[in-house]
Design a protein around this motif. Structure first.
Motif, mmCIF file in Angstrom:
data_model
loop_
_atom_site.group_PDB
_atom_site.id
_atom_site.type_symbol
_atom_site.label_atom_id
_atom_site.label_comp_id
_atom_site.label_asym_id
_atom_site.label_seq_id
_atom_site.Cartn_x
_atom_site.Cartn_y
_atom_site.Cartn_z
ATOM 1 N N ARG A 27 -25.977 -24.423 42.070
ATOM 2 C CA ARG A 27 -26.593 -23.373 41.265
ATOM 3 C C ARG A 27 -26.813 -23.948 39.876
ATOM 4 N N ILE A 28 -28.028 -23.787 39.363
ATOM 5 C CA ILE A 28 -28.284 -24.155 37.982
ATOM 6 C C ILE A 28 -28.585 -22.887 37.198
ATOM 7 N N GLY A 29 -28.212 -22.902 35.947
ATOM 8 C CA GLY A 29 -28.456 -21.755 35.098
ATOM 9 C C GLY A 29 -28.317 -22.144 33.644
ATOM 10 N N VAL A 30 -28.425 -21.153 32.789
ATOM 11 C CA VAL A 30 -28.220 -21.351 31.365
ATOM 12 C C VAL A 30 -27.222 -20.324 30.866
ATOM 13 N N ARG A 31 -26.523 -20.696 29.789
ATOM 14 C CA ARG A 31 -25.601 -19.763 29.144
ATOM 15 C C ARG A 31 -25.681 -19.980 27.650
ATOM 16 N N THR A 32 -25.251 -18.999 26.901
ATOM 17 C CA THR A 32 -25.212 -19.120 25.456
ATOM 18 C C THR A 32 -24.079 -20.058 25.089
ATOM 19 N N SER A 36 -27.328 -25.259 19.368
ATOM 20 C CA SER A 36 -28.731 -24.845 19.433
ATOM 21 C C SER A 36 -28.921 -23.522 20.158
ATOM 22 N N GLY A 37 -27.892 -23.005 20.783
ATOM 23 C CA GLY A 37 -27.983 -21.676 21.369
ATOM 24 C C GLY A 37 -27.796 -21.564 22.866
ATOM 25 N N MET A 38 -28.291 -22.516 23.653
ATOM 26 C CA MET A 38 -28.193 -22.418 25.103
ATOM 27 C C MET A 38 -27.798 -23.763 25.696
ATOM 28 N N ALA A 39 -27.102 -23.700 26.831
ATOM 29 C CA ALA A 39 -26.701 -24.924 27.534
ATOM 30 C C ALA A 39 -26.906 -24.714 29.035
ATOM 31 N N TYR A 40 -27.151 -25.801 29.727
ATOM 32 C CA TYR A 40 -27.309 -25.756 31.178
ATOM 33 C C TYR A 40 -25.946 -25.666 31.847
ATOM 34 N N VAL A 41 -25.920 -24.978 32.978
ATOM 35 C CA VAL A 41 -24.707 -24.831 33.783
ATOM 36 C C VAL A 41 -25.023 -25.289 35.204
ATOM 37 N N LEU A 42 -24.135 -26.071 35.779
ATOM 38 C CA LEU A 42 -24.250 -26.519 37.169
ATOM 39 C C LEU A 42 -22.971 -26.162 37.900
ATOM 40 N N GLU A 43 -23.092 -25.638 39.116
ATOM 41 C CA GLU A 43 -21.911 -25.352 39.932
ATOM 42 C C GLU A 43 -22.291 -25.410 41.402
ATOM 43 N N PHE A 44 -21.305 -25.665 42.234
ATOM 44 C CA PHE A 44 -21.530 -25.663 43.674
ATOM 45 C C PHE A 44 -21.663 -24.230 44.165
ATOM 46 N N VAL A 54 -33.919 -19.401 45.646
ATOM 47 C CA VAL A 54 -33.533 -20.682 46.238
ATOM 48 C C VAL A 54 -34.753 -21.585 46.330
ATOM 49 N N PHE A 55 -34.573 -22.826 45.873
ATOM 50 C CA PHE A 55 -35.606 -23.845 45.954
ATOM 51 C C PHE A 55 -35.031 -25.000 46.746
ATOM 52 N N GLU A 56 -35.806 -25.518 47.689
ATOM 53 C CA GLU A 56 -35.322 -26.619 48.525
ATOM 54 C C GLU A 56 -36.258 -27.815 48.444
ATOM 55 N N LYS A 57 -35.650 -28.977 48.509
ATOM 56 C CA LYS A 57 -36.407 -30.229 48.543
ATOM 57 C C LYS A 57 -35.640 -31.186 49.438
ATOM 58 N N ASP A 58 -36.264 -31.670 50.467
ATOM 59 C CA ASP A 58 -35.674 -32.668 51.360
ATOM 60 C C ASP A 58 -34.272 -32.282 51.835
ATOM 61 N N GLY A 59 -34.054 -30.997 52.106
ATOM 62 C CA GLY A 59 -32.766 -30.539 52.608
ATOM 63 C C GLY A 59 -31.720 -30.227 51.551
ATOM 64 N N ALA A 60 -32.072 -30.331 50.267
ATOM 65 C CA ALA A 60 -31.144 -29.994 49.184
ATOM 66 C C ALA A 60 -31.545 -28.641 48.611
ATOM 67 N N ALA A 61 -30.587 -27.722 48.522
ATOM 68 C CA ALA A 61 -30.859 -26.376 48.030
ATOM 69 C C ALA A 61 -30.374 -26.209 46.597
ATOM 70 N N TYR A 63 -30.011 -23.140 43.753
ATOM 71 C CA TYR A 63 -29.966 -21.700 43.557
ATOM 72 C C TYR A 63 -30.056 -21.392 42.062
ATOM 73 N N ILE A 64 -30.821 -20.332 41.723
ATOM 74 C CA ILE A 64 -30.972 -19.936 40.323
ATOM 75 C C ILE A 64 -30.905 -18.414 40.242
ATOM 76 N N ASP A 65 -30.098 -17.917 39.295
ATOM 77 C CA ASP A 65 -30.026 -16.473 39.098
ATOM 78 C C ASP A 65 -31.244 -16.017 38.291
ATOM 79 N N PRO A 66 -31.679 -14.767 38.468
ATOM 80 C CA PRO A 66 -32.908 -14.304 37.811
ATOM 81 C C PRO A 66 -32.833 -14.323 36.284
ATOM 82 N N LYS A 67 -31.655 -14.131 35.700
ATOM 83 C CA LYS A 67 -31.533 -14.151 34.240
ATOM 84 C C LYS A 67 -31.813 -15.538 33.680
ATOM 85 N N SER A 68 -31.470 -16.567 34.412
ATOM 86 C CA SER A 68 -31.714 -17.934 33.959
ATOM 87 C C SER A 68 -33.149 -18.375 34.230
ATOM 88 N N MET A 69 -33.800 -17.743 35.204
ATOM 89 C CA MET A 69 -35.133 -18.182 35.611
ATOM 90 C C MET A 69 -36.126 -18.139 34.459
#
Length: 107
Positions: A27-32, A36-44, A54-61, A63-69
């Protein structure tokens, strides 16, 4: 596709998932955070949230929450090796400024 995943990033994600031994993707996202105000977040992701996109490429999924989109729209997730460093890189066209250390950004 609002978020794209490079082949190199997909390969890296699959390798990390294989090494972990379980999970559906990341899952990728952003948080305050940061100067500069925002940072990227990565988690399994072991269980997806109902609102995840959900976005997939070559079998890798990815996930992104709508607030981060809203902050990630048009972003390319890539895997890069720069000298001794390697990792996932966000090529985000929405970023207007980054802090000096590169840990946070502004849109």
């Amino acid at each position: 596709m609002p978020v794209s995943v490079s082949s190199a990033a997909a390969s890296h994600i699959k390798k990390q998932m294989l090494g972990r031994g379980r999970g559906l993707g990341i899952r990728i996202g952003v948080r305050t955070s940061g100067c500069s105000g925002m940072a990227y977040v990565l988690e399994f992701v072991d269980e997806p949230q109902a609102e995840d996109q959900v976005f997939e490429k070559d079998g890798a999924a990815v996930y992104i929450d709508p607030k981060s989109m809203v902050y990630l729209d048009g972003t390319e997730l890539d895997f890069v090796k720069e000298g001794l460093n390697e990792g996932l890189k966000f090529n985000n066209p929405n970023v207007s400024a980054e802090c000096g250390c590169g840990e946070s950004f502004t849109v």
